[in-house]
Design a protein around this motif. Structure first.
Motif, PDB file in Angstrom:
ATOM      1  N   PHE A  88       0.831  -1.198   0.000  1.00 32.42           N
ATOM      2  CA  PHE A  88       0.000   0.000   0.000  1.00 32.42           C
ATOM      3  C   PHE A  88       0.870   1.255   0.000  1.00 32.42           C
ATOM      4  O   PHE A  88       1.862   1.339   0.709  1.00 32.42           O
ATOM      5  CB  PHE A  88      -0.939   0.008   1.215  1.00 32.42           C
ATOM      6  N   THR A  89       0.464   2.222  -0.831  1.00 35.80           N
ATOM      7  CA  THR A  89       1.136   3.516  -0.872  1.00 35.80           C
ATOM      8  C   THR A  89       0.250   4.600  -0.268  1.00 35.80           C
ATOM      9  O   THR A  89       0.714   5.692   0.008  1.00 35.80           O
ATOM     10  CB  THR A  89       1.510   3.888  -2.322  1.00 35.80           C
ATOM     11  N   SER A  90      -1.034   4.289  -0.094  1.00 38.47           N
ATOM     12  CA  SER A  90      -1.983   5.172   0.573  1.00 38.47           C
ATOM     13  C   SER A  90      -3.206   4.322   0.925  1.00 38.47           C
ATOM     14  O   SER A  90      -3.220   3.128   0.664  1.00 38.47           O
ATOM     15  CB  SER A  90      -2.388   6.336  -0.342  1.00 38.47           C
ATOM     16  N   ALA A  91      -4.205   4.955   1.474  1.00 32.97           N
ATOM     17  CA  ALA A  91      -5.424   4.225   1.822  1.00 32.97           C
ATOM     18  C   ALA A  91      -6.227   3.831   0.588  1.00 32.97           C
ATOM     19  O   ALA A  91      -7.102   2.977   0.656  1.00 32.97           O
ATOM     20  CB  ALA A  91      -6.292   5.075   2.755  1.00 32.97           C
ATOM     21  N   THR A  92      -5.898   4.428  -0.577  1.00 26.94           N
ATOM     22  CA  THR A  92      -6.670   4.165  -1.794  1.00 26.94           C
ATOM     23  C   THR A  92      -5.814   3.690  -2.974  1.00 26.94           C
ATOM     24  O   THR A  92      -6.337   3.540  -4.089  1.00 26.94           O
ATOM     25  CB  THR A  92      -7.440   5.420  -2.235  1.00 26.94           C
ATOM     26  N   GLU A  93      -4.532   3.450  -2.762  1.00 25.47           N
ATOM     27  CA  GLU A  93      -3.657   2.997  -3.844  1.00 25.47           C
ATOM     28  C   GLU A  93      -2.639   1.997  -3.311  1.00 25.47           C
ATOM     29  O   GLU A  93      -2.256   2.052  -2.141  1.00 25.47           O
ATOM     30  CB  GLU A  93      -2.920   4.175  -4.486  1.00 25.47           C
ATOM     31  N   ALA A  94      -2.186   1.110  -4.203  1.00 27.63           N
ATOM     32  CA  ALA A  94      -1.162   0.139  -3.822  1.00 27.63           C
ATOM     33  C   ALA A  94      -0.377  -0.282  -5.059  1.00 27.63           C
ATOM     34  O   ALA A  94      -0.886  -0.224  -6.183  1.00 27.63           O
ATOM     35  CB  ALA A  94      -1.789  -1.090  -3.165  1.00 27.63           C
ATOM     36  N   THR A 136      -2.832  -0.518  -8.299  1.00 29.50           N
ATOM     37  CA  THR A 136      -4.258  -0.712  -8.091  1.00 29.50           C
ATOM     38  C   THR A 136      -4.797   0.526  -7.402  1.00 29.50           C
ATOM     39  O   THR A 136      -4.058   1.227  -6.706  1.00 29.50           O
ATOM     40  CB  THR A 136      -4.519  -1.996  -7.271  1.00 29.50           C
ATOM     41  N   ILE A 137      -6.053   0.791  -7.625  1.00 27.07           N
ATOM     42  CA  ILE A 137      -6.668   1.983  -7.067  1.00 27.07           C
ATOM     43  C   ILE A 137      -8.049   1.622  -6.523  1.00 27.07           C
ATOM     44  O   ILE A 137      -8.751   0.790  -7.098  1.00 27.07           O
ATOM     45  CB  ILE A 137      -6.767   3.105  -8.139  1.00 27.07           C
ATOM     46  N   LEU A 138      -8.419   2.240  -5.416  1.00 27.54           N
ATOM     47  CA  LEU A 138      -9.755   2.050  -4.854  1.00 27.54           C
ATOM     48  C   LEU A 138     -10.670   3.068  -5.524  1.00 27.54           C
ATOM     49  O   LEU A 138     -10.498   4.280  -5.369  1.00 27.54           O
ATOM     50  CB  LEU A 138      -9.734   2.258  -3.340  1.00 27.54           C
ATOM     51  N   GLN A 139     -11.614   2.570  -6.321  1.00 28.21           N
ATOM     52  CA  GLN A 139     -12.544   3.435  -7.050  1.00 28.21           C
ATOM     53  C   GLN A 139     -13.939   2.865  -6.871  1.00 28.21           C
ATOM     54  O   GLN A 139     -14.147   1.667  -7.099  1.00 28.21           O
ATOM     55  CB  GLN A 139     -12.154   3.482  -8.528  1.00 28.21           C
ATOM     56  N   ASP A 140     -14.866   3.687  -6.469  1.00 27.36           N
ATOM     57  CA  ASP A 140     -16.249   3.247  -6.252  1.00 27.36           C
ATOM     58  C   ASP A 140     -16.302   2.071  -5.280  1.00 27.36           C
ATOM     59  O   ASP A 140     -17.015   1.086  -5.508  1.00 27.36           O
ATOM     60  CB  ASP A 140     -16.930   2.885  -7.576  1.00 27.36           C
TER      61      ASP A 140
END
Length: 175
Positions: A120-126, A147-151
């Protein structure tokens, strides 16, 4: 370059290259013009690394990692219909024609991926480390993607898909 990474296995290299080339024409027809070529790199800029565990990662990192692994495996699974893959790709609706073309290609039908690491690089990306497989054999081991957290869903990034197309040696507008 691909042949060197495959340890001199020319048949496997040819299959991997063919699978990647199969994506290029479809991506060229429906690329996202808002993405510049400078955003294609899969490696973080110098000096930027993933954060230490516990900092800026999802609240339930283990569940997020499990979802990322599941979604990446499904996205690259040739048995999963393109309509389902749309939900697993960042901005999937805009990339739907690419996925439809990819699903109909016989070389793509032999390509899959196995996730070997998530950082993980942030709470919404890795960053995702994975092996790209052709016919079940590693064609591009230790590949790097994002990867990205979207929707509320962990998705394969467009940047990763464009990076794979770039490996084919084809220039694609928007990638």
């Amino acid at each position: 370059m691909v042949l060197e990474r495959l340890g001199g296995r020319p048949r496997l290299a040819a299959l991997a290259a063919a699978a990647l080339l199969a994506l290029a024409p479809a991506v060229a027809g429906c690329s996202d013009d808002s993405t510049s070529g400078s955003q294609v790199s899969e490696t973080p800029p110098p000096g930027m690394t993933a954060l230490p565990p516990g900092e800026d990662e999802p609240a339930d990192a283990a569940a997020a990692e499990a979802e990322i692994t599941k979604n990446w495996t499904a996205f690259f699974d040739p048995k999963v219909p393109a309509a389902e893959k749309v939900k697993l790709l960042e901005n999937g609706e805009a990339m739907q024609p690419v996925l439809a073309a990819f699903a109909g290609d016989r070389n793509a039908a032999m390509t899959s991926a196995k996730v070997t690491g998530v950082e993980f690089t942030s709470a919404t990306e890795a960053n995702v480390t994975y092996d790209l497989l052709v016919g079940g054999a590693p064609a591009l081991p230790d590949s790097q993607g994002t990867t990205i957290l979207q929707d509320d869903t962990w998705k394969v990034s467009v940047k990763t898909l464009c990076g794979l197309v770039e490996l084919s040696g084809v220039t694609v507008p928007g990638c």
